[in-house]
Design a protein around this motif. Sequence first.
Motif, short mmCIF file in Angstrom:
data_model
loop_
_atom_site.label_atom_id
_atom_site.label_comp_id
_atom_site.label_asym_id
_atom_site.label_seq_id
_atom_site.Cartn_x
_atom_site.Cartn_y
_atom_site.Cartn_z
N LEU A 1 12.27 2.21 2.65
CA LEU A 1 12.04 2.56 1.25
C LEU A 1 12.91 3.75 0.87
O LEU A 1 12.97 4.74 1.61
CB LEU A 1 10.57 2.92 1.03
N ILE A 2 13.58 3.65 -0.27
CA ILE A 2 14.36 4.77 -0.81
C ILE A 2 13.45 5.46 -1.82
O ILE A 2 13.00 4.84 -2.79
CB ILE A 2 15.65 4.28 -1.51
N ILE A 3 13.18 6.75 -1.58
CA ILE A 3 12.21 7.49 -2.37
C ILE A 3 12.88 8.65 -3.09
O ILE A 3 13.67 9.38 -2.49
CB ILE A 3 11.08 8.01 -1.46
N HIS A 4 12.59 8.79 -4.38
CA HIS A 4 13.06 9.94 -5.16
C HIS A 4 11.91 10.92 -5.26
O HIS A 4 10.79 10.54 -5.58
CB HIS A 4 13.51 9.50 -6.55
N GLU A 5 12.21 12.19 -5.01
CA GLU A 5 11.17 13.21 -5.02
C GLU A 5 11.66 14.45 -5.75
O GLU A 5 12.82 14.82 -5.68
CB GLU A 5 10.81 13.59 -3.58
N LEU A 6 10.76 15.09 -6.47
CA LEU A 6 11.03 16.37 -7.10
C LEU A 6 10.31 17.44 -6.29
O LEU A 6 9.13 17.31 -6.01
CB LEU A 6 10.54 16.39 -8.55
N LYS A 7 11.03 18.48 -5.91
CA LYS A 7 10.46 19.58 -5.14
C LYS A 7 10.53 20.86 -5.95
O LYS A 7 11.52 21.11 -6.65
CB LYS A 7 11.24 19.79 -3.83
N ARG A 8 9.53 21.71 -5.80
CA ARG A 8 9.51 23.01 -6.46
C ARG A 8 10.70 23.83 -5.96
O ARG A 8 10.98 23.89 -4.79
CB ARG A 8 8.21 23.73 -6.15
N ARG A 9 11.41 24.46 -6.90
CA ARG A 9 12.54 25.31 -6.52
C ARG A 9 12.05 26.51 -5.72
O ARG A 9 10.99 27.05 -6.00
CB ARG A 9 13.28 25.81 -7.77
N GLU B 1 0.83 -1.21 0.00
CA GLU B 1 0.00 0.00 0.00
C GLU B 1 0.87 1.26 0.00
O GLU B 1 0.63 2.19 -0.77
CB GLU B 1 -0.91 0.00 1.22
N LYS B 2 1.89 1.26 0.84
CA LYS B 2 2.76 2.43 0.94
C LYS B 2 3.51 2.68 -0.36
O LYS B 2 3.61 3.82 -0.82
CB LYS B 2 3.75 2.22 2.10
N ILE B 3 4.03 1.63 -0.98
CA ILE B 3 4.78 1.78 -2.23
C ILE B 3 3.87 2.31 -3.34
O ILE B 3 4.24 3.22 -4.08
CB ILE B 3 5.44 0.44 -2.64
N VAL B 4 2.68 1.76 -3.47
CA VAL B 4 1.75 2.21 -4.52
C VAL B 4 1.36 3.67 -4.30
O VAL B 4 1.40 4.48 -5.23
CB VAL B 4 0.49 1.31 -4.57
N LEU B 5 0.99 4.02 -3.08
CA LEU B 5 0.56 5.39 -2.82
C LEU B 5 1.70 6.40 -2.98
O LEU B 5 1.49 7.49 -3.51
CB LEU B 5 -0.07 5.50 -1.43
N ILE B 6 2.91 6.04 -2.56
CA ILE B 6 4.05 6.95 -2.74
C ILE B 6 4.35 7.11 -4.22
O ILE B 6 4.58 8.22 -4.71
CB ILE B 6 5.29 6.44 -1.99
N THR B 7 4.34 6.01 -4.96
CA THR B 7 4.66 6.08 -6.38
C THR B 7 3.61 6.87 -7.15
O THR B 7 3.94 7.58 -8.10
CB THR B 7 4.81 4.65 -6.96
N LEU B 8 2.35 6.81 -6.74
CA LEU B 8 1.32 7.57 -7.41
C LEU B 8 1.17 9.00 -6.88
O LEU B 8 0.41 9.77 -7.42
CB LEU B 8 -0.02 6.85 -7.32
N THR B 9 1.91 9.32 -5.83
CA THR B 9 1.93 10.70 -5.35
C THR B 9 2.73 11.51 -6.36
O THR B 9 3.79 11.08 -6.80
CB THR B 9 2.58 10.78 -3.96
N PRO B 10 2.25 12.67 -6.74
CA PRO B 10 2.94 13.46 -7.76
C PRO B 10 4.41 13.71 -7.42
O PRO B 10 4.75 14.05 -6.29
CB PRO B 10 2.16 14.78 -7.78
N PHE B 11 5.24 13.50 -8.39
CA PHE B 11 6.68 13.77 -8.32
C PHE B 11 7.42 12.92 -7.31
O PHE B 11 8.46 13.31 -6.82
CB PHE B 11 6.94 15.26 -8.05
N THR B 12 6.90 11.74 -6.96
CA THR B 12 7.62 10.83 -6.08
C THR B 12 7.58 9.43 -6.66
O THR B 12 6.62 9.05 -7.34
CB THR B 12 7.03 10.77 -4.66
#
Length: 129
Positions: free
Chosen positions: A117-125, A96-107
């Motif tokens: 879990l190692i998570i890649h995220e894009l943050k607004r500058r 559940e956590k992997i699916v929800l994190i992956t479907l969260t925008p920019f993660t």
Amino acid sequence: MRKIAFIAFGIALWIFLTPTLEIEVLLTALIASYVAARLVGNVKLRPMKILNFTVLLAYNFLVAVWQSLKIVLGLFDYESKYFEEPAGRDFLEKFEKIVLITLTPFTIVVDEKENVLIIHELKRRKGTE
């Protein structure tokens, strides 16, 4: 009764994630859901957790579509970072956590090491809105 609910949920999820509704899709969903129900076996289904997961999944899907359109239209100004988060206590919580994190925008979950879990995220500058 649990297996029927599991199969019904699997078919509904499959249909939700498939762009076309054809007999082949329904048969594939039925077979895949039946096999999954047989493999999982005695997992306790919690209806409120399933409903919560489904609502979050639908919401994150719509937000991801919006974010994808922003990228395509050139409205993208973000920086990249990695962080760690606990994976969860059991298989279903981790899934559940992997699916929800992956479907969260920019993660996206890129790896799991030692129940983290190692998570890649894009943050607004900073300074851009």
